[in-house]
Design a protein around this motif. Sequence first.
Motif, mmCIF file in Angstrom:
data_model
loop_
_atom_site.group_PDB
_atom_site.id
_atom_site.type_symbol
_atom_site.label_atom_id
_atom_site.label_comp_id
_atom_site.label_asym_id
_atom_site.label_seq_id
_atom_site.Cartn_x
_atom_site.Cartn_y
_atom_site.Cartn_z
ATOM 1 N N LEU A 372 -6.957 5.259 -5.439
ATOM 2 C CA LEU A 372 -5.788 4.874 -4.631
ATOM 3 C C LEU A 372 -4.838 3.985 -5.428
ATOM 4 C CD1 LEU A 372 -4.589 4.939 -1.690
ATOM 5 C CD2 LEU A 372 -5.702 2.737 -1.366
ATOM 6 N N THR A 373 -3.556 4.344 -5.392
ATOM 7 C CA THR A 373 -2.519 3.533 -6.023
ATOM 8 C C THR A 373 -1.364 3.377 -5.043
ATOM 9 O OG1 THR A 373 -3.092 4.383 -8.209
ATOM 10 C CG2 THR A 373 -0.958 3.301 -7.971
ATOM 11 N N GLU A 374 -1.041 2.114 -4.742
ATOM 12 C CA GLU A 374 0.070 1.862 -3.820
ATOM 13 C C GLU A 374 1.298 1.455 -4.621
ATOM 14 O OE1 GLU A 374 1.109 -0.402 0.393
ATOM 15 O OE2 GLU A 374 -0.818 -0.754 -0.595
ATOM 16 N N GLU A 378 7.512 2.307 -1.845
ATOM 17 C CA GLU A 378 7.811 3.718 -2.084
ATOM 18 C C GLU A 378 6.800 4.660 -1.449
ATOM 19 O OE1 GLU A 378 10.148 3.989 -6.240
ATOM 20 O OE2 GLU A 378 8.009 3.506 -6.449
ATOM 21 N N GLY A 379 5.522 4.415 -1.688
ATOM 22 C CA GLY A 379 4.521 5.307 -1.148
ATOM 23 C C GLY A 379 3.156 5.036 -1.732
ATOM 24 N N VAL A 380 2.221 5.986 -1.493
ATOM 25 C CA VAL A 380 0.837 5.843 -1.913
ATOM 26 C C VAL A 380 0.384 7.154 -2.554
ATOM 27 C CG1 VAL A 380 -1.519 5.287 -1.167
ATOM 28 C CG2 VAL A 380 0.427 4.269 0.017
ATOM 29 N N SER A 381 -0.429 7.041 -3.594
ATOM 30 C CA SER A 381 -1.000 8.240 -4.218
ATOM 31 C C SER A 381 -2.492 8.045 -4.389
ATOM 32 C CB SER A 381 -0.343 8.512 -5.568
ATOM 33 O OG SER A 381 -0.581 7.435 -6.465
ATOM 34 N N GLY A 382 -3.246 9.160 -4.458
ATOM 35 C CA GLY A 382 -4.689 9.081 -4.611
ATOM 36 C C GLY A 382 -5.329 10.429 -4.317
ATOM 37 N N ARG A 383 -6.666 10.429 -4.252
ATOM 38 C CA ARG A 383 -7.394 11.663 -3.995
ATOM 39 C C ARG A 383 -8.147 11.565 -2.682
ATOM 40 N NH1 ARG A 383 -7.222 15.089 -8.032
ATOM 41 N NH2 ARG A 383 -8.922 16.349 -7.130
#
Length: 623
Positions: A372-374, A378-383
């Motif tokens: 997880l990367t916030e 802007e938003g959030v990315s991850g698996r």
Amino acid sequence: MSQSPGDRIKTLLLLSALTTLAIGLLLLLAGADRGATLIWALGVLPVLTGLCLEILRSLRQGEIGLDIVAALSMTSALVFGETLAASVVAVMYAGGTFLESHAERRARREMHDLLARVPRSATRIGAAGLEDVPLEALAPGDELLIHQGDVVPVDGVVLDGQAFLDTSALTGESLPVKCGPGAAVMSGATNAGEAFRLRASHSAGDSTYAGIVRLVEEAQRSKAPMSRLADRWSLGFLAVTVALAGLAWALTGDPIRAVAVLVVATPCPLILAVPVALVAGLSRAAQFGVLVKGARPLEAMAHIRTLILDKTGTLTDGRPQITSVLPHADLPEAEVLRLAAALDQGSKHPVAQALVAEAQARGLHLPVPAGLTEHAGEGVSGRVDDRQVLVGGADFVAARIGATVSETALPMAADLDAGAVLVAVAVDGRLAGHLVMADPLREGAAGLLQALRRQGIARLLLATGDRAEVARRVTAGLGLDGVRAGLSPDQKVLLVLSERKNGPVMMVGDGVNDAPALAAADVGVAMGARGAAASAEAADVVLLVDHLDRLRPGLEIARRARGIAIQSVVAGIGLSVLGMIAAALGWLTPVEGALLQEVIDVAVILNALRALRIRPGIEEISA
């Protein structure tokens, strides 16, 4: 509730007066007339002494009350040998003050119960296991175990399982409320289900329940303007009483008629019916989740003509909610929401929390995200489930998947409601869908505003710092008399002051920016469940549950409690004047007059207690 020292003195005076009256009657029956007269006179002196001390205290405070009439009646009866009448007046005066004290204790019982429920300790989960600690030792971040039947000691968040909470003491809700993991819990609620773990978000002193207790204590110390008005009426009533007694004596030459007039005029607890009715109204309103800080705002609520509402968190829910899920490609709606919410579990952003809450409400399984990367703002990315997921604005998602902004923007975005938030979702490098979010109008808001108009509210206005187009779109169809948008806190104050030309103004808000307007209004109302501490501090009324519809029973209870108070005063004084005229004409002896007046006093006190039984929405039959 235990008796205070003052209440115990009132009890002793009543017992003393009753005892001497009874002994004197026995001596009279035994033929010992002089002994009876002496005993009655001795029984009157302690009550008369206490009454004179109370009169002196009132005069030092600049108040002239009807207790002066009671003192005159007892003194004149002793001077002219009517010791039995003086004894009866002493018994009835002591009984009246005792009854008034008992009535106020009964009226405050619900508030006292609220205070008595304050827990003294809590079970904290520490490195060494469970430990009982005093509330003062709790700090934000502590993990607590809330046993079944425990009162939640501090505001916090449920950590695991389902919490079933009885909030009736705070909000009047009859059914337990279910709170899942991550749900906020107010202190003062009772655990009606199995034990659960709670992470404290506030210290005990800063928690909801501690604030409510402080507001209750402030409410109990208040005195209504109506009570002061009754004190001013007492000067006129005193003048009429003395004039009528003097006239009866002068025209007939019989001082006993003057004594009878004074005895009949003894009002004892008559004027106290006003605070009894209003305090009963405070107690009744608290049962419906409406905490009125004192009798002054309760009485003012009965006169409100203009209602000004804040928008965000007051007329609207104040939290972003999903209004629609628009899938793209081949993913179904539920899957788009599930993947986005699972990823957002690691974010504290309000939009992310709203996504998680919506997915949990739909019963979707949310796996723990990985990598997880916030990206702040802007938003959030991850698996999630071995799929790469992106959640955020169109710019953020477009930059991450190598697309143009137009390709990640919703084609009909221009047709969205003003103020709506559009969230883009990408899965494995492709646009998967959009989530449309908005701050919706509170359910039943239109019906509530119509009901408030029927209760006598002539003007309904919206005051918000939000954009004009958002305010107009949200309030369309509500039938408001005006929408004032883009207002700063000082402009809200000016709006409140300018509306006073149309009558008393009530302002309802929940944010720090509303606090000045709440303080400026005749009655300021704060949304206390989730509102800012500053607004609750500045307000006269706090809604303990996050439902604007509590205004309706609050206003109705205020109106009817004040009506009962006025009814008690008018009826009591009217009957007293009739009795005085009868005494002046010689139709009543001093003893008969004393008995008649105290029956009137007891009746109006009991009538004032009807405010404890006010049932909002049900017309009350006048007594």
